[in-house]
Design an enzyme around this catalytic site. Structure first.
Site, PDB file in Angstrom:
ATOM      1  N   CYS A  38       0.823  -1.202   0.000  1.00 53.48           N
ATOM      2  CA  CYS A  38       0.000   0.000   0.000  1.00 53.48           C
ATOM      3  C   CYS A  38       0.867   1.266   0.000  1.00 53.48           C
ATOM      4  O   CYS A  38       1.454   1.594  -1.026  1.00 53.48           O
ATOM      5  CB  CYS A  38      -0.987  -0.039   1.157  1.00 53.48           C
ATOM      6  SG  CYS A  38      -2.435   0.964   0.804  1.00 53.48           S
ATOM      7  N   HIS A  93      -3.612  -4.920   0.333  1.00 52.59           N
ATOM      8  CA  HIS A  93      -3.095  -5.482   1.591  1.00 52.59           C
ATOM      9  C   HIS A  93      -3.162  -7.015   1.571  1.00 52.59           C
ATOM     10  O   HIS A  93      -4.117  -7.594   2.090  1.00 52.59           O
ATOM     11  CB  HIS A  93      -3.908  -4.948   2.774  1.00 52.59           C
ATOM     12  CG  HIS A  93      -3.681  -3.500   3.032  1.00 52.59           C
ATOM     13  ND1 HIS A  93      -2.626  -3.034   3.793  1.00 52.59           N
ATOM     14  CD2 HIS A  93      -4.348  -2.398   2.610  1.00 52.59           C
ATOM     15  CE1 HIS A  93      -2.664  -1.720   3.845  1.00 52.59           C
ATOM     16  NE2 HIS A  93      -3.697  -1.302   3.131  1.00 52.59           N
ATOM     17  N   GLU A 102      -1.646  -8.997   3.348  1.00 54.18           N
ATOM     18  CA  GLU A 102      -1.495  -9.560   4.701  1.00 54.18           C
ATOM     19  C   GLU A 102      -2.828  -9.972   5.316  1.00 54.18           C
ATOM     20  O   GLU A 102      -2.852 -10.760   6.260  1.00 54.18           O
ATOM     21  CB  GLU A 102      -0.764  -8.567   5.615  1.00 54.18           C
ATOM     22  CG  GLU A 102      -1.532  -7.302   5.995  1.00 54.18           C
ATOM     23  CD  GLU A 102      -1.341  -6.128   5.027  1.00 54.18           C
ATOM     24  OE1 GLU A 102      -0.991  -6.387   3.849  1.00 54.18           O
ATOM     25  OE2 GLU A 102      -1.551  -4.973   5.428  1.00 54.18           O
TER      26      GLU A 102
END
Ligand code: GLN
Length: 540
Positions: free
Chosen positions: A382, A513, A515
């Protein structure tokens, strides 16, 4: 008939209620049941989206674009449940909807009160979440600690819930602390007795206690806790500090917590051992063969929870690559003070995470320059992607004053800028590009090797975008645009196959993102390959 498990917390905060709830979810799944998990947050914010990470930690984003509490991250990592906007409910949301209805005249003639109007709204939200998920078991974690003023309406609603749903359909689990007092060399049960006493005052008698402790709890002590807290002895579950959080479902299952809960529900489901979880996750997490050190360059570094999902994703990638990932948390301002070379020397991978605001940006850009020039594996997420574009524009394309419009609204070369639709937004809450968007992957790139697919979906949370005006210039100098959001032609992934005239081992940065979608038994492919590349340069 849906069954409900309410998880409350006592004595102190940060006992791992989220991990306990997620682990209960996992052991319920080991019985073949479909679970859904809901988190109640007693604060008055509508969601954590506008909160500072120092206040709240990470904001976890769901596919449907809700900005939620990071416990939902644990829920998705431990179980196969998908979370949505129905899975995180705050006091702010509850009051917001009750007050709007009052203004509309839905309660004409009535006085609106905490009981029953607020508690009814809370119970309705639980039922809505249950219906939306179609789960057999809904686990409701109540944020805060028993005794807080703020969480009282939620506890009251939880109490009433058993009355409405029937005794056998609701289980109360209380997560509590059994502290060790060094000078006495003893573990103490009194705080737990008080906390359970407090719960009983509210009208909730816990059915099971999860006792967080540093030391083993003896049989004798379990008997004492059982007697004083009015909980069966086999329902006093020891949760000793573990090496890996992923051990906790096994710890609960070994002590029969799944059996205990199902007996209460009068459900008879076959138990499967969590063998794969043990072998593929826990054993590898605890006994890795290799070791690799990766730098995470942020500005909320001293806070454990600010980059929670990123740290977990690195751990997952380590589990897959049979390596312990040592995470070196570096404050980007330290790089501004001491220089990238000095701070980053000898590290095998550099990760620049997301963030907001100008503070620390130049340190992140310097770290990216170092990763590019010194051929250190790099993953940008990001804001990390936006910084890698700025770095490349300034230092490779010689675009003077290249910057993001977020940091310099009148930048000479705004390589990162706002889309037209974002320019006139006044409300800060819930107005970023949020949630899952599709992304088309270019063949023959790192992204395509990782994902093995040409169309993926990832979660977003940002306002600024790559400015397409600069695509041709950056491309000419060697930046590869390997992921595009087709509908709006937005750049989602950038890569550098070569840097300074040599092949780069791994340089990739994404606007989204990743993650949020990594799991201990299914690491995210970008993290997996990043850690693999980092290991490779250490010689493995
Ligand atoms: N501040 C940047 C933006 O709003 C990046 C956000 C982030 O990293 N989550 O676009």
């Amino acid at each position: 008939m849906t069954k409900y498990i309410f998880v409350t917390g006592g004595v102190i905060s940060s006992l791992g209620k989220g991990i306990s709830s997620a682990s209960i979810g996992k052991i319920m799944e080991s019985r073949g049941l479909k679970v859904s998990l809901v988190k109640f947050d007693p604060y008055i914010n509508v969601d954590p989206g506008t909160m500072n990470p120092y206040q709240h930690g990470e904001v976890y984003v769901t596919d449907d674009g809700a900005e939620t509490d990071m416990d939902l991250g644990h829920y998705e990592r431990f179980t196969s449940a998908k979370t949505t906007k129905f899975n995180n409910i705050t006091t702010g949301q509850i009051y917001n909807s009750v007050i709007s209805r009052e203004r509309r005249g839905d309660y004409l003639g009535k006085t609106i009160q905490v009981i029953p109007h607020i508690t009814n709204e809370i119970k309705d939200r639980i039922k809505t979440a249950a219906a939306a998920s179609g789960a057999d078991i809904v686990i409701v974690e109540i944020g805060g600690t028993v005794g807080d003023i703020e969480s009282l309406p939620f506890l009251e609603a939880a109490r009433q819930f058993r009355l409405d749903a029937g005794y056998n359909n609701v289980v109360y689990v209380h997560v509590t602390l059994i502290p060790y007092v060094k000078s006495a060399d003893e573990v103490k049960t009194k705080p737990t007795q008080h906390s359970v006493g407090k719960l009983r005052e509210i009208g909730i008698q816990p059915d099971a206690l999860i006792c967080r402790t540093e030391k083993t709890i003896s049989d004798e002590l379990k008997e004492k806790i059982s007697l004083f807290c009015n909980v069966k002895k086999n329902a006093v579950i020891e949760a000793k500090d573990a090496e890996s959080i992923y051990q906790i479902p096994l710890v609960f299952k070994d002590q029969g917590l799944d059996r205990l809960i199902l007996n209460h529900f009068d459900l008879h489901c076959r138990s499967t051992a969590l063998k794969d979880w043990q072998k593929k996750v826990v054993d590898r997490a605890i006994n890795p063969t290799h070791k690799v050190t990766i730098a995470v360059i942020g500005k909320y570094i001293e806070l454990q929870d600010a980059y929670k999902s990123i740290y977990e994703s690195l751990i997952h990638a380590g589990i897959f690559n049979d390596a312990k990932v040592i995470i070196k948390k570096i404050d980007s301002e330290e790089i501004e003070d001491r220089g990238a070379e000095e701070v980053l020397k000898g590290l095998s991978g550099i990760l620049v995470p997301g963030g907001f605001g100008y503070r620390g940006i130049e340190g992140k850009i310097a770290a990216i320059k170092y990763a590019r020039e010194k051929a250190v594996p790099f993953l940008g997420l990001c804001l990390g992607m936006q910084c890698s574009v700025i770095e490349f524009a300034r230092n490779v394309c010689a675009l003077k004053g290249a910057n993001s419009a977020e940091f310099e609204p009148k930048a000479r070369n705004p390589v990162i800028s706002l889309l037209a639709g974002q320019k006139n937004i006044k409300d800060m809450g819930g107005t970023m590009r949020l949630g899952a968007y599709p992304c088309r992957i270019k063949k023959g790139t790192l992204a395509s090797k990782a994902y093995k697919s040409n169309l993926i979906s990832e979660r977003h949370r940002h306002r600024y975008e790559f400015n397409n005006k600069y695509r041709a210039i950056l491309k000419k100098k060697g930046m590869v645009f390997s992921g595009i959001y087709p509908k709006k032609n937005l750049v989602e992934i950038v890569e550098l196959p070569t840097a300074c005239g040599k092949p780069h081992p791994y340089f990739i940065a994404v606007q989204y993102h990743p993650e949020f979608k990594s799991k201990p038994d299914r690491p995210h492919p970008l993290f997996r390959d990043f850690v693999k590349a980092a290991l490779k340069i250490t010689g493995f």
